[in-house]
Design an enzyme around this catalytic site. Structure first.
Site, PDB file in Angstrom:
ATOM      1  N   ASP A  99       0.857  -1.184   0.000  1.00  0.00           N
ATOM      2  CA  ASP A  99       0.000   0.000   0.000  1.00  0.00           C
ATOM      3  C   ASP A  99       0.894   1.235   0.000  1.00  0.00           C
ATOM      4  O   ASP A  99       1.841   1.311   0.803  1.00  0.00           O
ATOM      5  CB  ASP A  99      -0.874   0.002   1.270  1.00  0.00           C
ATOM      6  CG  ASP A  99      -2.261   0.586   1.009  1.00  0.00           C
ATOM      7  OD1 ASP A  99      -3.254  -0.073   1.351  1.00  0.00           O
ATOM      8  OD2 ASP A  99      -2.322   1.696   0.433  1.00  0.00           O
ATOM      9  N   ASP A 206      -2.862   4.869  -2.302  1.00  0.00           N
ATOM     10  CA  ASP A 206      -3.869   5.464  -1.416  1.00  0.00           C
ATOM     11  C   ASP A 206      -4.255   6.881  -1.864  1.00  0.00           C
ATOM     12  O   ASP A 206      -3.382   7.653  -2.281  1.00  0.00           O
ATOM     13  CB  ASP A 206      -3.220   5.544  -0.021  1.00  0.00           C
ATOM     14  CG  ASP A 206      -4.212   5.815   1.093  1.00  0.00           C
ATOM     15  OD1 ASP A 206      -5.179   5.054   1.224  1.00  0.00           O
ATOM     16  OD2 ASP A 206      -4.001   6.793   1.811  1.00  0.00           O
ATOM     17  N   GLU A 264      -6.462   4.290  -5.645  1.00  0.00           N
ATOM     18  CA  GLU A 264      -7.701   4.383  -4.873  1.00  0.00           C
ATOM     19  C   GLU A 264      -8.368   5.698  -5.261  1.00  0.00           C
ATOM     20  O   GLU A 264      -7.967   6.772  -4.808  1.00  0.00           O
ATOM     21  CB  GLU A 264      -7.427   4.364  -3.378  1.00  0.00           C
ATOM     22  CG  GLU A 264      -8.722   4.302  -2.596  1.00  0.00           C
ATOM     23  CD  GLU A 264      -8.673   5.029  -1.271  1.00  0.00           C
ATOM     24  OE1 GLU A 264      -7.811   5.891  -1.108  1.00  0.00           O
ATOM     25  OE2 GLU A 264      -9.498   4.722  -0.405  1.00  0.00           O
ATOM     26  N   ASP A 343     -12.230  -0.582   4.348  1.00  0.00           N
ATOM     27  CA  ASP A 343     -12.890   0.683   4.713  1.00  0.00           C
ATOM     28  C   ASP A 343     -14.403   0.587   4.672  1.00  0.00           C
ATOM     29  O   ASP A 343     -15.081   1.620   4.781  1.00  0.00           O
ATOM     30  CB  ASP A 343     -12.492   1.787   3.715  1.00  0.00           C
ATOM     31  CG  ASP A 343     -11.103   2.328   3.968  1.00  0.00           C
ATOM     32  OD1 ASP A 343     -10.534   2.935   3.045  1.00  0.00           O
ATOM     33  OD2 ASP A 343     -10.573   2.115   5.079  1.00  0.00           O
TER      34      ASP A 343
HETATM   35  O1  TEU Z   1      -9.102   5.989   2.289  1.00  0.00           O
HETATM   36  C1  TEU Z   1      -9.362   7.166   1.557  1.00  0.00           C
HETATM   37  C2  TEU Z   1     -10.813   7.298   1.367  1.00  0.00           C
HETATM   38  O2  TEU Z   1     -11.513   6.403   0.990  1.00  0.00           O
HETATM   39  C3  TEU Z   1     -11.348   8.623   1.669  1.00  0.00           C
HETATM   40  O3  TEU Z   1     -11.032   9.429   0.538  1.00  0.00           O
HETATM   41  C4  TEU Z   1     -12.818   8.497   1.983  1.00  0.00           C
HETATM   42  O4  TEU Z   1     -13.542   9.320   1.136  1.00  0.00           O
HETATM   43  C5  TEU Z   1     -12.930   8.876   3.442  1.00  0.00           C
HETATM   44  O5  TEU Z   1     -12.435   7.780   4.177  1.00  0.00           O
HETATM   45  C6  TEU Z   1     -14.355   9.193   3.799  1.00  0.00           C
HETATM   46  O6  TEU Z   1     -15.086   8.027   3.867  1.00  0.00           O
HETATM   47  C7  TEU Z   1      -7.706   5.713   2.365  1.00  0.00           C
HETATM   48  C8  TEU Z   1      -7.518   4.450   3.180  1.00  0.00           C
HETATM   49  O7  TEU Z   1      -8.128   3.363   2.487  1.00  0.00           O
HETATM   50  C9  TEU Z   1      -8.146   4.661   4.534  1.00  0.00           C
HETATM   51  O8  TEU Z   1      -8.073   3.456   5.306  1.00  0.00           O
HETATM   52  C10 TEU Z   1      -7.371   5.770   5.231  1.00  0.00           C
HETATM   53  O9  TEU Z   1      -8.011   6.080   6.452  1.00  0.00           O
HETATM   54  C11 TEU Z   1      -7.354   7.039   4.360  1.00  0.00           C
HETATM   55  O10 TEU Z   1      -7.037   6.797   2.995  1.00  0.00           O
HETATM   56  C12 TEU Z   1      -6.255   7.966   4.864  1.00  0.00           C
HETATM   57  O11 TEU Z   1      -5.006   7.399   4.523  1.00  0.00           O
END
Ligand code: TEU
Length: 569
Positions: A99, A206, A264, A343
């Protein structure tokens, strides 16, 4: 098509290292634990694993807050443990990707310690600092009214230099300043090349569309009445230089190693905006995770009401699947397929009814969509959401805690109730419950006497209880992944055509290859439904290829959550 790159036909398996397998009974998953399960993963029929972050971190956001890109959070193990894992993957013909979290670091990263120490520090501009504004009565105010993804301001004041720093996420996750070419160079060398040199095969990247901020740093319009902080994704999502930055990273850093890149791409809901990121000619990303489908159920505005559970219908799911199945048609873009990650709530609880039958139906659905398939740890055994009676202390995620705190903050009991109900379905915690390997206490994730960092389910699904049982979710996933490989012309490269789009009960589509067609028919209800009258079935040409209730069914009725795939030559 044989000249296609390996990653188009690969099935990726996402591992959340803290919750996958603990080999030393400290209650926290680790790298030797993952290594001990590689033969299991290889026999499941996946081709690559993606590890969520294992770098050194204070763990405020489960490792998405990195304090050292080149060392591991000690409870995960050592670099030589990781070298062993890489070797073991490669000897099982599996790829391994990590990641890549480069929108922000942890506030404990040495870069940030230096940057925040003085305005003249050489690393000051590794991050985004702005002077305060002042209220009429002379109180300091953040530079803008932006609201973070974790329910607060995107700015935190640092007394050392009397300025604010930007953080789209938690205040312990300061955003890096990608406008600074020496920062970009440091990221490329420290966070990317170092790992490619160690032999990993690529990255899941990410928050890949958030590195280029609009440089005017102005207030966002008020869209949440009487709130101090306003959503401002238009000031940092898909920003003015994002394609330039990603192209630079791809061509200068990833390409030389032939490293695969999966972005992502949440908060980029329009195909015409997604396409440039995944076009082969643009050389930015090989593919991307788009979140319209997996986010179904969240409130209309993920900043203000992510956890206001909003029920959705099957036609809505089908329209989104169709949109994202066809958006690359006729282009040099590529797509991904996923319905679970670390998530989001568990798919069997959100798109099924929690039953193993519905888990198998979802497995058949995912394995028959075009694009690169990703499955998440536990999805293959039908792991569902946290039981509704667990106390909130079992929910460990910073996003859940902040949502509960914010809702409770202004004493609005109704709002608290809505957020609690939403978290029961949508919280990120559901995916972070320890993986279940057997029916012991703690599910074989860690020792029966050990104390897992997050409570394990008591009873129910596990790899051991399903291994060898042909009616189990696990054995169905093994079979359907094999079928997907054998019919990749239909179920990796096929042209998707939705049938009966408005039907509220059945999910039916055709995947067309050059020489044959596949017909997928699924009953997305808990009641029996009659087979739809499609010519493929009626003309009797269709041969039943795989079914969630076995292949000897001929009934014209579909059992609850029954899925079938017909193929005709
Ligand atoms: O998640 C990013 C993400 O999905 C956000 O842009 C989303 O819109 C937000 O969480 C609101 O729901 C990535 C990782 O997958 C996540 O686990 C981390 O917390 C985040 O980035 C920060 O690194």
């Amino acid at each position: 098509p044989s000249e296609e790159p390996w990653w188009k036909e690969a099935t990726f398996y996402q591992i959340y290292p803290a919750s996958f397998k603990d080999s030393n009974n400290d209650g926290w998953g680790d790298i030797p634990g993952i290594t001990s399960k590689i033969s299991y993963l290889s026999s499941l029929g996946i081709d690559a694993i993606w590890l969520s972050p294992i770098y050194d971190s204070p763990q405020n956001d489960m490792g998405y807050d990195i304090s050292n890109y080149q060392s591991l959070y000690p409870p995960y193990g050592t670099l030589s443990d990781l070298d062993t894992l890489i070797k073991t993957c490669h000897s099982h013909n599996l790829k391994i990707i990590m990641d890549l979290v480069i929108n922000h670091t942890s506030s404990l990263h040495p870069w940030f310690i230096e940057s925040s120490s003085s305005k003249t520090n050489p690393k000051r501009d590794y991050y985004i600092w702005k002077p305060p504004r002042y209220s009429p009565s002379g109180d300091i105010l953040p530079p803008t009214n932006w609201r973070s993804y974790f329910s607060s301001s995107t700015w935190t004041f640092s007394p050392q230099t009397q300025e604010y720093y930007l953080h789209l996420y938690h205040s312990s996750q300061p955003d890096l300043n990608w406008e600074n070419p020496s920062l970009r160079k440091a990221i490329y060398e420290e966070a990317i090349t170092f790992w490619l040199e160690r032999g990993i095969d690529g990255f899941r990247i990410d928050t890949v569309n958030k590195y280029s901020k609009v440089q005017s740093f102005e207030d966002a319009p008020v869209t949440i009445p009487d709130s101090k902080h306003q959503p401002a994704p238009e000031y940092w999502c898909n920003g003015p230089r994002i394609h330039e930055f990603l192209h630079e990273m791809h061509t200068q850093v990833l390409d030389p190693y032939n490293a695969v890149s999966i972005g992502e791409l949440s908060n980029t809901p329009f195909p015409e905006q997604v396409l440039p990121y995944v076009s082969a000619a643009k050389k930015e990303l090989d593919m991307a995770h788009e979140f319209s489908i997996i986010r179904l159920g969240t409130g209309k505005n993920i900043f203000e009401s992510k956890y206001d559970y909003t029920p959705f219908t099957l036609p809505t799911v089908k329209q989104l699947v169709e949109k994202w199945q066809v958006f690359t048609e006729g282009t040099d873009g590529w797509n991904t397929v996923f319905i679970e990650n670390h998530d989001n709530g568990r798919c069997v609880s959100r798109f099924g009814d929690g039953s193993p039958q519905s888990a198998k139906c979802i497995g058949l659905w995912q394995a028959t969509l075009s694009g690169t398939l990703f499955i998440y740890q536990g999805q293959e055994i039908g792991m569902g959401n946290i039981p509704g009676d667990w106390e909130w202390k079992e929910y460990k995620d910073v996003e859940s805690k902040e949502a509960l705190q914010e809702a409770g903050g202004n004493g609005d009991k109704e709002k608290v109730k809505r957020v609690e109900e939403g978290l029961r379905i949508l919280a990120r915690d559901h995916a972070r419950v320890p993986m279940r390997w057997n029916e012991e206490e703690n599910g074989g994730f860690t020792g029966v006497e050990a104390n897992p960092w997050m409570r394990a389910f008591e009873k129910g699904v596990s790899v051991e209880s399903q291994m060898g049982d042909e009616n189990s979710v696990l054995e169905f996933y093994r079979r359907v992944l094999k079928m997907r490989r054998e019919y990749k012309d239909l179920f990796v490269y096929g042209r998707f055509k939705l049938l009966f789009g408005e039907d509220e009960k059945l999910f039916v589509y055709i995947q067309e290859g050059e020489h044959r067609k596949g017909l997928v028919v699924m009953n997305f209800t808990g009641e029996e439904q009659i087979l739809p009258d499609t010519e493929e079935i009626l003309e009797g040409k269709g041969r039943l290829l795989i079914g969630t209730f076995g292949e000897d069914v001929i009934s014209e009725y579909l059992k609850p959550w029954e899925g079938r795939v017909y193929v005709n030559f």
